[in-house]
Design an enzyme around this catalytic site. Structure first.
Site, PDB file in Angstrom:
ATOM      1  N   ARG A 120       0.841  -1.201   0.000  1.00  0.00           N
ATOM      2  CA  ARG A 120       0.000   0.000   0.000  1.00  0.00           C
ATOM      3  C   ARG A 120       0.880   1.258   0.000  1.00  0.00           C
ATOM      4  O   ARG A 120       1.919   1.303   0.675  1.00  0.00           O
ATOM      5  CB  ARG A 120      -0.954  -0.003   1.189  1.00  0.00           C
ATOM      6  CG  ARG A 120      -1.890  -1.200   1.164  1.00  0.00           C
ATOM      7  CD  ARG A 120      -2.905  -1.154   2.275  1.00  0.00           C
ATOM      8  NE  ARG A 120      -3.847  -0.049   2.102  1.00  0.00           N
ATOM      9  CZ  ARG A 120      -4.822   0.235   2.966  1.00  0.00           C
ATOM     10  NH1 ARG A 120      -4.957  -0.495   4.062  1.00  0.00           N
ATOM     11  NH2 ARG A 120      -5.648   1.237   2.749  1.00  0.00           N
TER      12      ARG A 120
ATOM     13  N   SER B 142      -4.211   8.648  -1.919  1.00  0.00           N
ATOM     14  CA  SER B 142      -4.855   8.533  -0.604  1.00  0.00           C
ATOM     15  C   SER B 142      -4.924   9.893   0.074  1.00  0.00           C
ATOM     16  O   SER B 142      -3.891  10.539   0.294  1.00  0.00           O
ATOM     17  CB  SER B 142      -4.095   7.561   0.302  1.00  0.00           C
ATOM     18  OG  SER B 142      -4.681   7.536   1.583  1.00  0.00           O
TER      19      SER B 142
ATOM     20  N   GLU C 153     -15.017   4.509  -0.218  1.00  0.00           N
ATOM     21  CA  GLU C 153     -15.172   3.337   0.637  1.00  0.00           C
ATOM     22  C   GLU C 153     -16.572   2.726   0.544  1.00  0.00           C
ATOM     23  O   GLU C 153     -16.790   1.588   0.945  1.00  0.00           O
ATOM     24  CB  GLU C 153     -14.870   3.696   2.091  1.00  0.00           C
ATOM     25  CG  GLU C 153     -15.856   4.669   2.711  1.00  0.00           C
ATOM     26  CD  GLU C 153     -15.350   5.223   4.037  1.00  0.00           C
ATOM     27  OE1 GLU C 153     -16.122   5.211   4.996  1.00  0.00           O
ATOM     28  OE2 GLU C 153     -14.182   5.662   4.106  1.00  0.00           O
TER      29      GLU C 153
ATOM     30  N   ARG D 231      -9.814  -3.364  -4.937  1.00  0.00           N
ATOM     31  CA  ARG D 231     -11.256  -3.556  -4.780  1.00  0.00           C
ATOM     32  C   ARG D 231     -11.986  -3.617  -6.114  1.00  0.00           C
ATOM     33  O   ARG D 231     -12.993  -4.326  -6.233  1.00  0.00           O
ATOM     34  CB  ARG D 231     -11.842  -2.443  -3.901  1.00  0.00           C
ATOM     35  CG  ARG D 231     -11.531  -2.648  -2.426  1.00  0.00           C
ATOM     36  CD  ARG D 231     -12.090  -1.549  -1.547  1.00  0.00           C
ATOM     37  NE  ARG D 231     -11.959  -1.933  -0.136  1.00  0.00           N
ATOM     38  CZ  ARG D 231     -12.105  -1.100   0.882  1.00  0.00           C
ATOM     39  NH1 ARG D 231     -12.404   0.171   0.662  1.00  0.00           N
ATOM     40  NH2 ARG D 231     -11.974  -1.530   2.125  1.00  0.00           N
TER      41      ARG D 231
ATOM     42  N   ARG E 279     -14.890  -4.816   3.546  1.00  0.00           N
ATOM     43  CA  ARG E 279     -16.010  -4.307   2.754  1.00  0.00           C
ATOM     44  C   ARG E 279     -16.410  -5.283   1.635  1.00  0.00           C
ATOM     45  O   ARG E 279     -17.541  -5.244   1.166  1.00  0.00           O
ATOM     46  CB  ARG E 279     -15.694  -2.921   2.212  1.00  0.00           C
ATOM     47  CG  ARG E 279     -15.406  -1.926   3.332  1.00  0.00           C
ATOM     48  CD  ARG E 279     -15.817  -0.521   3.020  1.00  0.00           C
ATOM     49  NE  ARG E 279     -15.319   0.399   4.038  1.00  0.00           N
ATOM     50  CZ  ARG E 279     -15.934   0.654   5.193  1.00  0.00           C
ATOM     51  NH1 ARG E 279     -17.086   0.073   5.469  1.00  0.00           N
ATOM     52  NH2 ARG E 279     -15.407   1.502   6.072  1.00  0.00           N
TER      53      ARG E 279
ATOM     54  N   LYS F  58     -12.158  -6.011  11.282  1.00  0.00           N
ATOM     55  CA  LYS F  58     -11.255  -4.871  11.061  1.00  0.00           C
ATOM     56  C   LYS F  58     -11.912  -3.567  11.485  1.00  0.00           C
ATOM     57  O   LYS F  58     -11.278  -2.701  12.092  1.00  0.00           O
ATOM     58  CB  LYS F  58     -10.861  -4.815   9.581  1.00  0.00           C
ATOM     59  CG  LYS F  58      -9.833  -3.753   9.228  1.00  0.00           C
ATOM     60  CD  LYS F  58      -9.466  -3.866   7.754  1.00  0.00           C
ATOM     61  CE  LYS F  58      -8.224  -3.055   7.427  1.00  0.00           C
ATOM     62  NZ  LYS F  58      -8.434  -1.601   7.525  1.00  0.00           N
TER      63      LYS F  58
END
Length: 457
Positions: free
Chosen positions: A140, A186, A334, A365, A406, A431
């Protein structure tokens, strides 16, 4: 696939037998809890966090701050008065600032807030602080924080990776001042610098110089919480320069903060009302908030429901029909997995835009949603910055989650309408949303014993 039974266990997502009708109390916001912990740790006096979220990400944050010398005392009370009592009872954490010091080792897990918010804090510590985490955390992006801290005077060893693992050699203070960063991957890069900036000798001037900045509501949340703690902050919204944030050096106040419910974690429950044509109430939904999840009121209404915000909370009601949507989710990325799950059950095509940065989240994702929905019979294609979803009849099958909370909740939403969906590693929801399977079963009126039997079957 991993051989760890905890990760390969399959959870049979319950099929809804009819419209849901439930009140679901959602735990506190992860984003508010972890920002509140950092600000309290850097304050000039003790403070309280009431109704904090207790989840993997927040416990990692608390333990990391403890390792650097911060005192965090956890209490539980059923009263409304006395030291440690919550706003109406419940859990409260008392945060006692102290001189930050090393040596220490911080486990970030796969928590973006921990891996990005704490290196600036570590730069203020006296001694080395090593950061390490889950294998995915190495992939990341962290270069925005690392490069910015070096510009501001910090010494960091990362072997040139721009990623974890790394060691921050704290000198007890940091000069601060102006810095340019590319935060297009980010918004946490900006928040990370702003949160610690009141303790920098010159404060900070953060100038974003990259492409479109995602998740702006999270930066607004950071700014609001800084101001409430007494920090002077200039922002683009307040008439300042575009993409420039300034924080002056100041002493932060110890606060008594009541953490709002996590509105993004309310998403699967609201989606349940939409998908089943039922009704779900989320208590204590704030009238005003900087949480991105508040956008669900408009998004899910456009997809076929209606909502009412009262003193009791937010009540969302489905109509029994789900419509497709064309929406820019750049500010609320998100929410994409849950919206994609609903869109796969809609009566028309959906286009989800502005979320290319999701390829760098807990997992990629966009790729994961495309693969897993398509393996259930869906028709999802990746675009340059999002997803195109054409509804098709879905069937049961295994929905892999890639250690992404998610993805797991999105699979549960699909499972309401599609028989035979099995969710791999539903435990990853811990989480940010502890006890999700029990909350889900409770919403559907399934006893915990029956739910456990289903998991064993």
């Amino acid at each position: 696939m991993t051989g760890n039974p905890a990760l390969t266990a399959l959870w049979p997502a319950p099929l809804a037998s009819g419209p849901v009708d439930a009140t679901v109390t959602v735990p506190g916001s992860k984003s508010v809890t972890n920002r509140g912990l950092v600000l309290a740790a850097l304050s000039a006096e003790p403070g309280w966090l009431r109704r904090p979220l207790r989840s993997r990400d927040t416990l990692l944050m608390a333990e990391a701050l403890r390792s650097m010398g911060v005192g965090i005392e956890e209490t539980v009370s059923s009263t409304t008065s006395g030291a440690g009592a919550g706003a109406d009872g419940g859990e409260a954490w008392r945060v006692i600032p102290a001189g930050l010091h090393g040596p220490a080792t911080v486990d970030v897990g796969n928590a973006g807030t921990v891996m990005r918010f704490l290196p600036p804090v570590a730069a203020l510590a006296d001694g080395p602080i090593r950061f390490d985490g889950d294998p995915r955390s190495y992939e990341r992006p962290l270069n925005g924080v690392i490069d910015a801290l070096r510009t501001l005077g910090a010494r960091i060893d990362d072997d040139g990776r721009g990623a974890l693992p790394l060691t921050v050699h704290g000198g007890g203070a940091l000069d601060g001042g102006p810095v340019e960063i590319d935060a297009s991957s980010s918004s946490q890069f900006v928040s990370a610098l702003l949160l610690s900036a009141p303790r920098f000798n010159q404060g900070v001037e953060v100038r974003h110089v990259g492409n479109a900045l995602p998740s702006l509501p999270h930066i607004r949340m950071t700014v609001d919480m800084l101001r409430t703690a007494g920090a002077p902050v200039d922002t683009p919204e307040a008439g300042g320069e575009p993409n420039v944030w300034r924080v002056a050096p100041s002493a932060l106040l110890g606060r008594d903060l009541v953490v709002e419910p996590d509105l993004s974690n309310a998403q699967p429950f609201l989606a349940a009302a939409l998908v089943t044509g039922g009704r779900v109430t989320i208590p204590d939904w704030p009238e005003r908030t900087t949480q991105p999840g508040d956008a669900l009121r408009d998004i899910f209404t456009e997809m076929g429901g209606s909502c009412e915000l009262t003193d009791r909370g937010l009540t969302f009601t489905g109509t029994g029909r789900v419509h497709g949507i064309d929406v820019d989710l750049s500010d609320v990325g998100e929410l994409t997995p849950g919206i994609a799950a609903v869109a796969a059950l809609a009566d028309s095509e959906s286009v989800l835009r502005g979320v290319a940065h999701l390829r760098l989240h807990e997992t990629d994702r966009l790729a994961a949603l495309t693969k897993e929905i398509n393996e259930l019979g869906g028709d999802v294609t990746e675009t340059e910055d999002g997803l195109r979803i054409r509804p098709r009849p879905l069937h049961g099958g295994i929905f892999h989650t890639y250690d992404d909370h998610r993805l797991a909740t999105a699979a549960a939403v699909i499972g309401l309408a599609v028989e035979g969906v099995q969710v791999e590693n539903v435990a990853t929801t811990a989480k940010t949303l502890p006890d999700f399977p029990d909350l889900w079963s409770g919403m559907l009126g399934i006893s915990s014993g029956a739910a456990a039997a289903a998991r064993r079957a």
